[in-house]
Design a protein around this motif. Structure first.
Motif, PDB file in Angstrom:
ATOM      1  N   ALA A  14       0.831  -1.202   0.000  1.00 12.03           N
ATOM      2  CA  ALA A  14       0.000   0.000   0.000  1.00 12.03           C
ATOM      3  C   ALA A  14       0.872   1.261   0.000  1.00 12.03           C
ATOM      4  O   ALA A  14       0.560   2.248  -0.654  1.00 12.03           O
ATOM      5  CB  ALA A  14      -0.915  -0.001   1.216  1.00 12.03           C
ATOM      6  N   ALA A  17       2.052   1.773  -3.377  1.00 14.34           N
ATOM      7  CA  ALA A  17       0.959   2.303  -4.204  1.00 14.34           C
ATOM      8  C   ALA A  17       0.769   3.800  -3.957  1.00 14.34           C
ATOM      9  O   ALA A  17       0.688   4.594  -4.898  1.00 14.34           O
ATOM     10  CB  ALA A  17      -0.334   1.543  -3.892  1.00 14.34           C
ATOM     11  N   THR A  18       0.728   4.206  -2.688  1.00  8.57           N
ATOM     12  CA  THR A  18       0.544   5.623  -2.374  1.00  8.57           C
ATOM     13  C   THR A  18       1.664   6.465  -2.975  1.00  8.57           C
ATOM     14  O   THR A  18       1.422   7.534  -3.545  1.00  8.57           O
ATOM     15  CB  THR A  18       0.476   5.819  -0.844  1.00  8.57           C
ATOM     16  N   SER A 152      -4.071  11.949  -1.471  1.00 11.81           N
ATOM     17  CA  SER A 152      -4.260  10.660  -2.155  1.00 11.81           C
ATOM     18  C   SER A 152      -5.043   9.686  -1.274  1.00 11.81           C
ATOM     19  O   SER A 152      -5.581   8.697  -1.768  1.00 11.81           O
ATOM     20  CB  SER A 152      -2.911  10.063  -2.553  1.00 11.81           C
ATOM     21  N   SER A 156      -9.218   6.410  -1.683  1.00 10.71           N
ATOM     22  CA  SER A 156      -9.723   5.166  -1.104  1.00 10.71           C
ATOM     23  C   SER A 156     -11.242   5.056  -1.286  1.00 10.71           C
ATOM     24  O   SER A 156     -11.783   3.955  -1.367  1.00 10.71           O
ATOM     25  CB  SER A 156      -9.375   5.098   0.390  1.00 10.71           C
ATOM     26  N   GLU A 162      -4.803   1.835  -1.569  1.00 15.47           N
ATOM     27  CA  GLU A 162      -3.585   2.548  -1.189  1.00 15.47           C
ATOM     28  C   GLU A 162      -3.503   2.512   0.330  1.00 15.47           C
ATOM     29  O   GLU A 162      -4.181   1.700   0.965  1.00 15.47           O
ATOM     30  CB  GLU A 162      -3.544   3.946  -1.808  1.00 15.47           C
TER      31      GLU A 162
END
Ligand code: ATP
Ligand code: MG
Lengths: 208, 246
Positions: A14, A17-18, A152, A156, A162
């Motif tokens: 995650a 991803a972020t 960001s 979600s 993320e």
């Protein structure tokens, strides 16, 4: 300990991803922000409308609009693409303002010299205006990047896995929301501390 | 008789109701050095900026070798009071940038040509310095080299020493004098009357956007001066004399 072992793989992914989602959004924001700044300075109506929309409507609403409205008008984008796109377009509106501020610091005479010597407007932008204003814009651009990393978390809501979404999943699967969100917050903090270090690292006042 | 390299025909510039330049006619022959003098606000900078194409004209035409000019077409080069160097680039890069981007020269050739241009203004050794590490006189000479390297047909100087300490003006004026001696066609706006008198083939006196007199320096600075020119020069002499007494 068990918590960490259970949390680590998903939170690691995650985090990645972020970071890449934010990086992509910031990149899109800058690449669009530069021509947007030029267009705003040129008094283009569409640019002013663009900036007003993305700065005036909450990002969450923008994301929901992209998620629900785009398919409705026949544009079928994967949610991840729609989310990164929205984040990037929104970032561009803020970056355009920062870049305009930087451009205002470039002395007009240097641009006139470039014009007389035959540089095209694009060459003048890339070789004169951006480099001269880069140092001045850097801190504000990095602040904007930090805001994007935090913003960001909003994607979600459209189901992108993320950091925030993973922390929510972890909280409900382990029934331990507090460590899940504490870990999540700590990771955001680390990412942004790194950005703050970059912002301070080459402070012109301290440069050799 | 050869054709003029620069002709200014019935040039006018208005901004709103203000007439900044009124029907200026001027023919400049190849190799001439034209001094442009006149009181503050008379339109000297505007004339040069219109010739360069930086200011819009309201009427008339500027032709270099029979062709209407456009900024960036390489016909006209200009040196500004404030130098207008690019602070993020070294002296050599300042000179080489347009050679690379506009003339499409390979980087090595552009750097070599930049060094040659810098050597011509006496700065051969300082190509690696950024403007902030150069004196005002050196910066202005880099600006001259940057313009020279593009080989414009006509060179314009707008008060090239007005932003410099008095002891730095000489090095810049010497460079301009050398260029004139080498046959460069130029227009020079300056308040350095002695320099203008010695440099110019002709001097143009502007007042309120009008050419009051255009004549060789011996005539304009001598007995044939128009009354308005004479009173301007008298004020100038009074100021210099006062400065000497002070
Ligand atoms: N963009 C503009 N809009 C309105 N008026 C202008 C503009 N540019 C110049 N002027 C006016 O035009 C006149 C001529 O200006 P210019 O700068 O050409 O004078 P100058 O002879 O170069 O003066 P100086 O010796 O002070 O440099 C001045 O009265 C000035 O106020
Ligand atoms: Mg002037």
């Amino acid at each position: 300990m068990d918590f960490i072992i259970e949390a680590l793989p998903s939170m690691l992914w995650a985090t990645v991803a972020t970071i890449w989602i934010s990086a992509a959004a910031v990149l899109i924001g800058f690449v669009i922000g530069v021509p947007l700044a030029v267009a705003c300075d040129g008094g283009r109506g569409w640019a002013l409308v663009y900036v007003s929309f993305f700065r005036g409507v909450p990002l969450l609403i923008q994301l929901l609009l992209a998620y629900y409205a785009l398919p409705f008008i026949g544009i079928d984008l994967p949610p991840l693409v729609a989310a990164i796109g929205t984040l990037g377009l929104c970032c561009a509106a803020y970056m355009a303002e920062i870049i305009r501020g930087g451009f205002a610091l470039v002395p007009k005479g240097g641009l006139e010299a470039a014009r007389l010597l035959g540089l095209t407007p694009l060459q003048t932008l890339l070789r004169i205006r951006l480099p001269i204003s880069a140092q001045a814009m850097r801190p504000a651009l990095i602040s904007e990047a930090i805001l994007i990393v935090k913003a960001s978390s909003l994607i979600s809501v459209v189901g992108i896995l993320e950091l925030t979404r993973s922390a929510q999943a972890l909280a409900s699967s382990t029934f331990e929301p507090l460590p899940a969100y504490a870990l999540c917050g700590a990771i955001y903090l680390l990412i942004n501390l790194a950005l703050m270090l970059v912002a301070r690292g080459r402070d012109p006042g301290r440069a050799a | 008789m050869s054709a003029p390299i620069l002709s200014v025909r019935a040039l006018e510039r208005r901004v709103g109701d203000v007439e900044i330049l009124r029907r200026i006619d001027l023919d400049v022959m190849p190799g001439e050095a034209i001094g442009v003098i006149g009181p503050s606000g008379s339109g000297k900078s505007s004339l040069l900026r219109c010739i360069a194409g930086l200011d819009e004209v309201s009427g008339g035409a500027v032709m270099v070798e029979g062709r209407q000019t456009r900024p960036g077409d390489g016909a006209v080069g200009m040196v500004f009071q404030q130098f207008n160097l690019w602070p993020h680039l070294t002296a050599r890069e300042n000179v080489a940038l347009a050679l690379k981007l506009v003339r499409r020269m390979p980087a090595a050739d552009a750097a070599a040509k930049a060094d040659a241009a810098l050597a011509r203004v006496g700065l051969g050794a300082l190509g690696g310095r950024k403007p902030a590490a150069l004196s005002g006189g050196q910066q202005q000479r880099v600006a001259i080299a940057r313009t020279l390297a593009m080989e414009p047909r006509v060179l314009l100087f707008d008060e090239p020493t007005a932003a410099l300490d008095p002891e730095l003006t000489t090095e810049v004026l010497d460079v301009i004098r050398d260029l004139a001696a080498a046959g460069t066609t130029m227009l020079v706006v300056s308040h350095e009357m002695g320099f203008i008198a010695r440099l110019s083939t002709r001097v143009v006196f502007l007042d309120h956007g009008v050419v009051v007199q255009a004549a060789p320096p011996a005539a304009l600075f001598g007995a044939q001066a128009e009354p308005r020119v004479r009173s301007f020069l008298q004020t100038y002499l009074d100021r210099v004399a006062w400065a000497r007494d002070a």
